[in-house]
Write a protein that holds these residues in place. Structure first.
Motif, PDB file in Angstrom:
ATOM      1  N   SER A   1       0.830  -1.201   0.000  1.00 44.38           N
ATOM      2  CA  SER A   1       0.000   0.000   0.000  1.00 44.38           C
ATOM      3  C   SER A   1       0.869   1.257   0.000  1.00 44.38           C
ATOM      4  N   LEU A   2       1.948   1.247   0.769  1.00 42.70           N
ATOM      5  CA  LEU A   2       2.879   2.368   0.751  1.00 42.70           C
ATOM      6  C   LEU A   2       3.504   2.536  -0.625  1.00 42.70           C
ATOM      7  N   LYS A   3       3.838   1.434  -1.260  1.00 42.25           N
ATOM      8  CA  LYS A   3       4.428   1.469  -2.601  1.00 42.25           C
ATOM      9  C   LYS A   3       3.460   2.113  -3.588  1.00 42.25           C
ATOM     10  N   LEU A   4       2.187   1.739  -3.511  1.00 44.71           N
ATOM     11  CA  LEU A   4       1.179   2.360  -4.380  1.00 44.71           C
ATOM     12  C   LEU A   4       1.097   3.870  -4.127  1.00 44.71           C
ATOM     13  N   GLY A   5       1.163   4.245  -2.863  1.00 51.42           N
ATOM     14  CA  GLY A   5       1.147   5.662  -2.531  1.00 51.42           C
ATOM     15  C   GLY A   5       2.332   6.396  -3.122  1.00 51.42           C
ATOM     16  N   ALA A   6       3.509   5.804  -3.022  1.00 46.89           N
ATOM     17  CA  ALA A   6       4.721   6.431  -3.555  1.00 46.89           C
ATOM     18  C   ALA A   6       4.651   6.565  -5.073  1.00 46.89           C
ATOM     19  N   ILE A   7       4.084   5.573  -5.745  1.00 48.85           N
ATOM     20  CA  ILE A   7       3.945   5.617  -7.202  1.00 48.85           C
ATOM     21  C   ILE A   7       2.998   6.746  -7.612  1.00 48.85           C
ATOM     22  N   ALA A   8       1.860   6.841  -6.942  1.00 49.12           N
ATOM     23  CA  ALA A   8       0.879   7.876  -7.276  1.00 49.12           C
ATOM     24  C   ALA A   8       1.439   9.267  -6.997  1.00 49.12           C
ATOM     25  N   ALA A   9       2.138   9.430  -5.872  1.00 49.29           N
ATOM     26  CA  ALA A   9       2.716  10.734  -5.535  1.00 49.29           C
ATOM     27  C   ALA A   9       3.791  11.134  -6.541  1.00 49.29           C
ATOM     28  N   ALA A  10       4.613  10.173  -6.958  1.00 55.11           N
ATOM     29  CA  ALA A  10       5.675  10.476  -7.914  1.00 55.11           C
ATOM     30  C   ALA A  10       5.104  10.931  -9.252  1.00 55.11           C
ATOM     31  N   GLU A  11       3.988  10.353  -9.659  1.00 52.65           N
ATOM     32  CA  GLU A  11       3.381  10.766 -10.931  1.00 52.65           C
ATOM     33  C   GLU A  11       2.923  12.217 -10.877  1.00 52.65           C
ATOM     34  N   VAL A  12       2.267  12.602  -9.786  1.00 52.45           N
ATOM     35  CA  VAL A  12       1.620  13.918  -9.759  1.00 52.45           C
ATOM     36  C   VAL A  12       2.611  15.061  -9.595  1.00 52.45           C
ATOM     37  N   ILE A  13       3.785  14.802  -9.031  1.00 54.32           N
ATOM     38  CA  ILE A  13       4.748  15.891  -8.831  1.00 54.32           C
ATOM     39  C   ILE A  13       5.586  16.168 -10.071  1.00 54.32           C
ATOM     40  N   GLN A  14       5.366  15.406 -11.143  1.00 54.68           N
ATOM     41  CA  GLN A  14       6.140  15.612 -12.374  1.00 54.68           C
ATOM     42  C   GLN A  14       5.384  16.436 -13.416  1.00 54.68           C
ATOM     43  N   HIS A  15       4.244  17.018 -13.011  1.00 55.65           N
ATOM     44  CA  HIS A  15       3.498  17.910 -13.893  1.00 55.65           C
ATOM     45  C   HIS A  15       2.726  18.903 -13.037  1.00 55.65           C
ATOM     46  N   TYR A  16       2.207  19.945 -13.658  1.00 52.87           N
ATOM     47  CA  TYR A  16       1.394  20.910 -12.937  1.00 52.87           C
ATOM     48  C   TYR A  16       0.020  20.318 -12.637  1.00 52.87           C
ATOM     49  N   GLY A  17      -0.507  20.698 -11.479  1.00 52.63           N
ATOM     50  CA  GLY A  17      -1.832  20.230 -11.106  1.00 52.63           C
ATOM     51  C   GLY A  17      -1.773  19.030 -10.196  1.00 52.63           C
ATOM     52  N   ALA A  18      -2.883  18.818  -9.478  1.00 54.40           N
ATOM     53  CA  ALA A  18      -2.915  17.798  -8.425  1.00 54.40           C
ATOM     54  C   ALA A  18      -3.729  16.571  -8.809  1.00 54.40           C
ATOM     55  N   ARG A  19      -4.017  16.410 -10.090  1.00 51.94           N
ATOM     56  CA  ARG A  19      -4.743  15.234 -10.565  1.00 51.94           C
ATOM     57  C   ARG A  19      -3.826  14.416 -11.468  1.00 51.94           C
ATOM     58  N   PRO A  20      -3.894  13.089 -11.406  1.00 54.55           N
ATOM     59  CA  PRO A  20      -3.000  12.274 -12.244  1.00 54.55           C
ATOM     60  C   PRO A  20      -3.252  12.483 -13.731  1.00 54.55           C
ATOM     61  N   GLU A  21      -2.175  12.465 -14.511  1.00 55.45           N
ATOM     62  CA  GLU A  21      -2.272  12.591 -15.960  1.00 55.45           C
ATOM     63  C   GLU A  21      -1.901  11.297 -16.670  1.00 55.45           C
ATOM     64  N   LYS A  22      -0.984  10.550 -16.094  1.00 59.60           N
ATOM     65  CA  LYS A  22      -0.630   9.252 -16.660  1.00 59.60           C
ATOM     66  C   LYS A  22      -1.539   8.166 -16.084  1.00 59.60           C
ATOM     67  N   ASP A  23      -1.506   6.988 -16.664  1.00 54.63           N
ATOM     68  CA  ASP A  23      -2.325   5.851 -16.235  1.00 54.63           C
ATOM     69  C   ASP A  23      -1.731   5.261 -14.954  1.00 54.63           C
ATOM     70  N   LEU A  24      -2.356   5.552 -13.831  1.00 57.95           N
ATOM     71  CA  LEU A  24      -1.825   5.059 -12.555  1.00 57.95           C
ATOM     72  C   LEU A  24      -1.865   3.540 -12.473  1.00 57.95           C
ATOM     73  N   LYS A  25      -2.894   2.918 -13.018  1.00 62.19           N
ATOM     74  CA  LYS A  25      -2.974   1.456 -12.997  1.00 62.19           C
ATOM     75  C   LYS A  25      -1.813   0.852 -13.757  1.00 62.19           C
ATOM     76  N   ALA A  26      -1.441   1.457 -14.879  1.00 58.27           N
ATOM     77  CA  ALA A  26      -0.302   0.953 -15.645  1.00 58.27           C
ATOM     78  C   ALA A  26       0.988   1.139 -14.858  1.00 58.27           C
ATOM     79  N   LEU A  27       1.139   2.296 -14.198  1.00 59.02           N
ATOM     80  CA  LEU A  27       2.336   2.535 -13.407  1.00 59.02           C
ATOM     81  C   LEU A  27       2.425   1.572 -12.224  1.00 59.02           C
ATOM     82  N   ALA A  28       1.270   1.207 -11.672  1.00 57.14           N
ATOM     83  CA  ALA A  28       1.252   0.305 -10.514  1.00 57.14           C
ATOM     84  C   ALA A  28       1.560  -1.133 -10.911  1.00 57.14           C
ATOM     85  N   GLY A  29       1.276  -1.475 -12.152  1.00 53.09           N
ATOM     86  CA  GLY A  29       1.612  -2.801 -12.659  1.00 53.09           C
ATOM     87  C   GLY A  29       1.004  -3.935 -11.860  1.00 53.09           C
TER      88      GLY A  29
END
Length: 331
Positions: free
Chosen positions: A299-327
């Motif tokens: 669960s922590l790993k999923l949190g870290a993946i989601a947080a890493a995605e959102v800090i690489q672009h402007y805005g606080a909503r995911p832009e990439k496919d989080l399910k794909a990133l979570a694998g």
């Protein structure tokens, strides 16, 4: 109770974010504390907006961002937050529903304007937030769908919404309804600003066993404990809430549940752009893991993946496919 309408129901401020770049000199001239959040009135919102550079409007709000992350991870999600019957309110509702999230509160014409947050992002990716709460601070107990609360495995509450009296009472009622139905309450401290204002109330919620999952970052947990040491502050609260989750920015995160303790490093990123929503998306990932019955580390790993995605672009909503990133974590 086994009938679950939502895996996670999020309750929070329905806010439209206006994000613009700024330098340190602008923050200093305006008397703004970099990296903080302050509440402003409508007049100040109009004044500051007029001084900001070109902005980008995106639906935000802490719990709303978490709901967006949860939906992106395939979790059945609902959202409760008050908007006005105006253009920004319609934008917010559309954005929420377009992500597959059930929006549960009707717009009102008697609550002024829909909330907005003016976010100034400096070159070091720190965000300084100036929030006009508007309609969001008028969420009332009558606006909470208690059947939805009773039907949610987890109800997630944001500390930002604790400041106004009406939403505070509404959240207290939601806590009672959830626990009466045998459900769990997750609560995020949101900001050191919130802790300093409401520490007594937050401690009361903890001591009265009203919080089952507590989210905090390092500054918040140290402020809560009154201890300027991360490990000691975590230890101070580890036995007082069933599940404690604490993030440490680039140093990762830890979670404690009873005698179990897990930690993960931060996920590698290509470029840090905007830290807005990092904690919100971390909570989304962790709660998605909880909803899917994963252990603390996953669960922590999923949190870290989601947080890493959102800090690489402007805005606080995911832009990439989080399910794909979570694998395989959520396959």
């Amino acid at each position: 109770m086994t009938d679950t309408r939502f895996d996670v129901l999020c309750i929070g401020n329905a806010i439209v974010d206006v994000i613009a770049n700024a330098d340190d000199a602008f923050l200093e001239f305006q008397g703004l504390d970099k990296g903080s959040m302050r509440l402003i009135d409508e007049a100040e919102a109009v004044r500051l907006y007029g001084l900001m550079g070109p902005g980008r409007e995106v639906s935000g709000g802490s719990a709303g961002n978490t709901a967006a992350g949860l939906a992106a991870l395939g979790v059945k999600t609902g959202f409760i937050g008050q908007v006005a019957d105006d253009q920004l309110g319609k934008i917010y509702k559309h954005d929420i529903e377009s992500q597959g999230i059930e929006f549960l509160v009707p717009a009102r014409s008697d609550v002024g304007a829909t909330a907005r947050c003016l976010i100034l992002v400096t070159p070091d990716a720190q965000r300084t937030m100036n929030t006009f709460l508007g309609a969001a601070q008028l969420l009332e107990t009558s606006g909470i769908d208690m059947d939805a609360v009773k039907g949610a495995a987890i109800t997630y509450l944001e500390g930002y919404l604790w400041d106004p009296a009406a939403p505070r009472a509404a959240m207290e009622a939601a806590i009672e309804a959830a626990h009466a139905a045998g459900r769990r309450i997750a609560f995020t401290l949101s900001d050191s600003f919130c802790v300093s204002r409401h520490k007594g109330d937050f401690l009361r919620l903890i001591d009265e066993k009203k919080i089952d999952i507590l989210f905090a970052n390092q500054a918040e947990i140290e402020e809560m404990a009154g201890i300027a040491n991360f490990d000691e502050a975590v230890a101070h609260f580890a036995g007082r809430v069933p599940t404690l989750v604490v993030t440490r920015s680039e140093h990762g995160a830890v979670a404690v549940r009873g005698d179990e303790r897990a930690s993960v490093p931060a996920e590698p990123i290509e470029q840090l752009v905007d830290t807005t929503g990092a904690g919100d998306l971390f909570a989304a990932g962790f709660l998605a893991g909880e909803a899917k019955g994963l252990g603390l580390e996953a669960s922590l790993k999923l949190g870290a993946i989601a947080a890493a995605e959102v800090i690489q672009h402007y805005g606080a909503r995911p832009e990439k496919d989080l399910k794909a990133l979570a694998g395989d974590l959520i396959a």
